[in-house]
Design a protein around this motif. Structure first.
Motif, PDB file in Angstrom:
ATOM      1  N   ARG A 171     -19.030   8.017 -16.292  1.00 43.26           N
ATOM      2  CA  ARG A 171     -17.951   8.798 -16.292  1.00 43.26           C
ATOM      3  C   ARG A 171     -18.115   9.837 -15.323  1.00 43.26           C
ATOM      4  N   ASP A 172     -19.411  10.413 -15.081  1.00 44.82           N
ATOM      5  CA  ASP A 172     -19.633  11.334 -13.978  1.00 44.82           C
ATOM      6  C   ASP A 172     -19.302  10.739 -12.579  1.00 44.82           C
ATOM      7  N   THR A 173     -19.636   9.448 -12.567  1.00 45.18           N
ATOM      8  CA  THR A 173     -19.633   8.930 -11.286  1.00 45.18           C
ATOM      9  C   THR A 173     -17.948   8.969 -10.994  1.00 45.18           C
ATOM     10  N   ILE A 174     -17.513   8.270 -11.825  1.00 46.49           N
ATOM     11  CA  ILE A 174     -15.937   7.958 -11.500  1.00 46.49           C
ATOM     12  C   ILE A 174     -15.381   9.141 -11.426  1.00 46.49           C
ATOM     13  N   ARG A 175     -15.580  10.364 -12.257  1.00 51.48           N
ATOM     14  CA  ARG A 175     -14.922  11.583 -11.693  1.00 51.48           C
ATOM     15  C   ARG A 175     -15.217  11.987 -10.377  1.00 51.48           C
ATOM     16  N   GLU A 176     -16.244  11.775  -9.912  1.00 50.54           N
ATOM     17  CA  GLU A 176     -16.824  12.347  -8.654  1.00 50.54           C
ATOM     18  C   GLU A 176     -15.914  11.434  -7.702  1.00 50.54           C
ATOM     19  N   ALA A 177     -15.858  10.105  -7.815  1.00 54.67           N
ATOM     20  CA  ALA A 177     -15.305   9.042  -6.811  1.00 54.67           C
ATOM     21  C   ALA A 177     -13.738   9.680  -6.827  1.00 54.67           C
ATOM     22  N   LEU A 178     -13.202   9.805  -8.113  1.00 57.06           N
ATOM     23  CA  LEU A 178     -11.698  10.065  -8.087  1.00 57.06           C
ATOM     24  C   LEU A 178     -11.502  11.572  -7.370  1.00 57.06           C
TER      25      LEU A 178
ATOM     26  N   LEU B  50      -9.607   2.189  -8.168  1.00 58.70           N
ATOM     27  CA  LEU B  50      -8.768   3.241  -7.305  1.00 58.70           C
ATOM     28  C   LEU B  50      -7.326   2.897  -7.434  1.00 58.70           C
ATOM     29  N   ALA B  51      -6.864   1.531  -7.313  1.00 57.99           N
ATOM     30  CA  ALA B  51      -5.656   0.949  -7.547  1.00 57.99           C
ATOM     31  C   ALA B  51      -5.228   1.422  -8.737  1.00 57.99           C
ATOM     32  N   VAL B  52      -5.695   1.456  -9.924  1.00 54.87           N
ATOM     33  CA  VAL B  52      -5.305   1.839 -11.231  1.00 54.87           C
ATOM     34  C   VAL B  52      -4.983   3.423 -11.181  1.00 54.87           C
ATOM     35  N   HIS B  53      -5.847   4.072 -10.716  1.00 59.55           N
ATOM     36  CA  HIS B  53      -5.635   5.685 -10.302  1.00 59.55           C
ATOM     37  C   HIS B  53      -4.420   5.687  -9.284  1.00 59.55           C
TER      38      HIS B  53
ATOM     39  N   ARG C 278      -0.471   3.787  -3.457  1.00 56.38           N
ATOM     40  CA  ARG C 278      -1.385   3.877  -2.084  1.00 56.38           C
ATOM     41  C   ARG C 278      -2.560   2.936  -1.970  1.00 56.38           C
ATOM     42  N   VAL C 279      -3.335   2.485  -3.156  1.00 53.55           N
ATOM     43  CA  VAL C 279      -4.225   1.710  -2.933  1.00 53.55           C
ATOM     44  C   VAL C 279      -4.211   0.355  -3.500  1.00 53.55           C
ATOM     45  N   VAL C 280      -4.311  -0.585  -2.455  1.00 43.26           N
ATOM     46  CA  VAL C 280      -4.522  -2.113  -2.866  1.00 43.26           C
ATOM     47  C   VAL C 280      -5.868  -2.351  -3.280  1.00 43.26           C
ATOM     48  N   PHE C 281      -5.683  -3.250  -4.521  1.00 44.11           N
ATOM     49  CA  PHE C 281      -6.850  -4.087  -4.944  1.00 44.11           C
ATOM     50  C   PHE C 281      -7.345  -4.949  -4.048  1.00 44.11           C
ATOM     51  N   PHE C 282      -8.568  -5.065  -3.902  1.00 50.32           N
ATOM     52  CA  PHE C 282      -9.367  -6.058  -2.917  1.00 50.32           C
ATOM     53  C   PHE C 282      -9.366  -7.122  -3.499  1.00 50.32           C
ATOM     54  N   ALA C 283      -8.310  -7.949  -3.595  1.00 51.41           N
ATOM     55  CA  ALA C 283      -8.209  -9.477  -3.969  1.00 51.41           C
ATOM     56  C   ALA C 283      -8.317 -10.298  -2.930  1.00 51.41           C
ATOM     57  N   ASP C 284      -8.742 -11.370  -3.259  1.00 56.56           N
ATOM     58  CA  ASP C 284      -8.694 -12.366  -2.350  1.00 56.56           C
ATOM     59  C   ASP C 284      -7.343 -12.740  -1.634  1.00 56.56           C
ATOM     60  N   GLU C 285      -6.278 -12.855  -2.473  1.00 57.31           N
ATOM     61  CA  GLU C 285      -5.085 -13.102  -1.673  1.00 57.31           C
ATOM     62  C   GLU C 285      -4.448 -12.087  -0.972  1.00 57.31           C
TER      63      GLU C 285
ATOM     64  N   ARG D  19       3.115  -0.854   3.854  1.00 57.68           N
ATOM     65  CA  ARG D  19       3.875  -0.041   2.862  1.00 57.68           C
ATOM     66  C   ARG D  19       4.725   0.979   3.752  1.00 57.68           C
ATOM     67  N   ASP D  20       4.127   1.678   4.577  1.00 62.38           N
ATOM     68  CA  ASP D  20       4.857   2.454   5.472  1.00 62.38           C
ATOM     69  C   ASP D  20       6.116   1.964   6.104  1.00 62.38           C
ATOM     70  N   ARG D  21       5.903   0.754   6.768  1.00 59.61           N
ATOM     71  CA  ARG D  21       6.907  -0.111   7.461  1.00 59.61           C
ATOM     72  C   ARG D  21       8.210  -0.113   6.301  1.00 59.61           C
ATOM     73  N   LEU D  22       7.849  -0.761   5.212  1.00 56.45           N
ATOM     74  CA  LEU D  22       8.864  -1.391   4.546  1.00 56.45           C
ATOM     75  C   LEU D  22       9.338  -0.249   2.966  1.00 56.45           C
ATOM     76  N   GLY D  23       8.471   0.900   2.979  1.00 59.62           N
ATOM     77  CA  GLY D  23       8.752   1.754   1.993  1.00 59.62           C
ATOM     78  C   GLY D  23       8.682   1.185   0.643  1.00 59.62           C
ATOM     79  N   VAL D  24       7.477   0.590   0.642  1.00 61.70           N
ATOM     80  CA  VAL D  24       7.019  -0.267  -0.985  1.00 61.70           C
ATOM     81  C   VAL D  24       5.714   0.356  -1.318  1.00 61.70           C
ATOM     82  N   ARG D  25       5.359   0.058  -2.480  1.00 61.30           N
ATOM     83  CA  ARG D  25       4.170   0.574  -3.049  1.00 61.30           C
ATOM     84  C   ARG D  25       3.058  -0.472  -3.059  1.00 61.30           C
ATOM     85  N   ALA D  26       1.886   0.149  -2.995  1.00 60.23           N
ATOM     86  CA  ALA D  26       0.666  -0.945  -2.988  1.00 60.23           C
ATOM     87  C   ALA D  26       0.652  -2.055  -3.816  1.00 60.23           C
TER      88      ALA D  26
END
Length: 184
Positions: free
Chosen positions: A13-20, A51-54, A58-65, A106-113
């Motif tokens: 919990r503390d680590t996640i709070r620090e990261a966020l 981070l993508a859930v948070h 602005r944050v893209v999940f680091f998925a293979d695709e 995202r900036d070019r198209l005006g969309v969300r991550a």
């Protein structure tokens, strides 16, 4: 999962709070991912998911695709070609590269991550067209006369009854069909 479960809940919990907090101060994935990866069983990909859930805008999940689509074959515009990456290393540098490329898009198209993620998933998960087929439907083999007879105007003849002139037959002796609808 065993490794993730082995983390002390209070420390996690503390680590996640620090990261966020680090992310919220700078809006940089590169500041938060190293903090999250201190937890056992959490690598850059899982950290990016947190981070993508948070911040799904602005944050893209680091998925293979997403990585293959945006980073596998970079071009001068900063986008990928969607080809298979030789080997994804799942390190901080690739996570940052993916988010930088996604930000440009995202900036070019005006969309969300999260929208970028969805497009990448849909594009790279499309079934491969079978050999000898059109991407939308099977096309009869050009040597098969019966198959040619079945295809009329892009639709299979089995879905409707063919008129003689459509099936290659003679139109002589067949009256022209007229609509019985009232035309105004």
């Amino acid at each position: 999962m065993k490794l993730v479960s082995s983390n002390d809940p209070a420390a996690a919990r503390d680590t996640i709070r620090e990261a966020l907090a680090a992310y919220d101060r700078t809006a940089r994935v590169s500041n938060a991912v190293p903090i999250l990866t201190r937890l056992r069983g959490i690598g850059p990909a899982t950290a990016s998911l947190l981070l993508a859930v948070h911040d799904p805008d602005r944050v893209v999940f680091f998925a293979d695709e997403a990585f293959e689509w945006l980073c596998a074959t970079p071009d001068t515009e900063g986008g990928g070609g969607g080809t298979k990456a030789p080997a994804i290393k799942y390190n901080l540098a690739e996570c940052v590269l993916l988010n930088d490329r996604a930000k440009t898009l995202r900036d070019r198209l005006g969309v969300r991550a999260v929208d970028v993620e969805r497009v990448a998933f849909a594009l790279l998960r499309q079934p491969e067209p079978r050999e000898g087929s059109d991407a939308k439907r099977d096309v009869p083999n050009g040597d098969d006369e019966q198959a040619k007879q079945q295809m009329i105007g892009g639709r299979l003849a089995s879905k409707r009854k063919l008129e003689p002139e459509e099936s290659g037959g003679s139109a002589k002796g067949s009256p022209l069909r007229r609509s019985k609808r009232n035309v105004r």
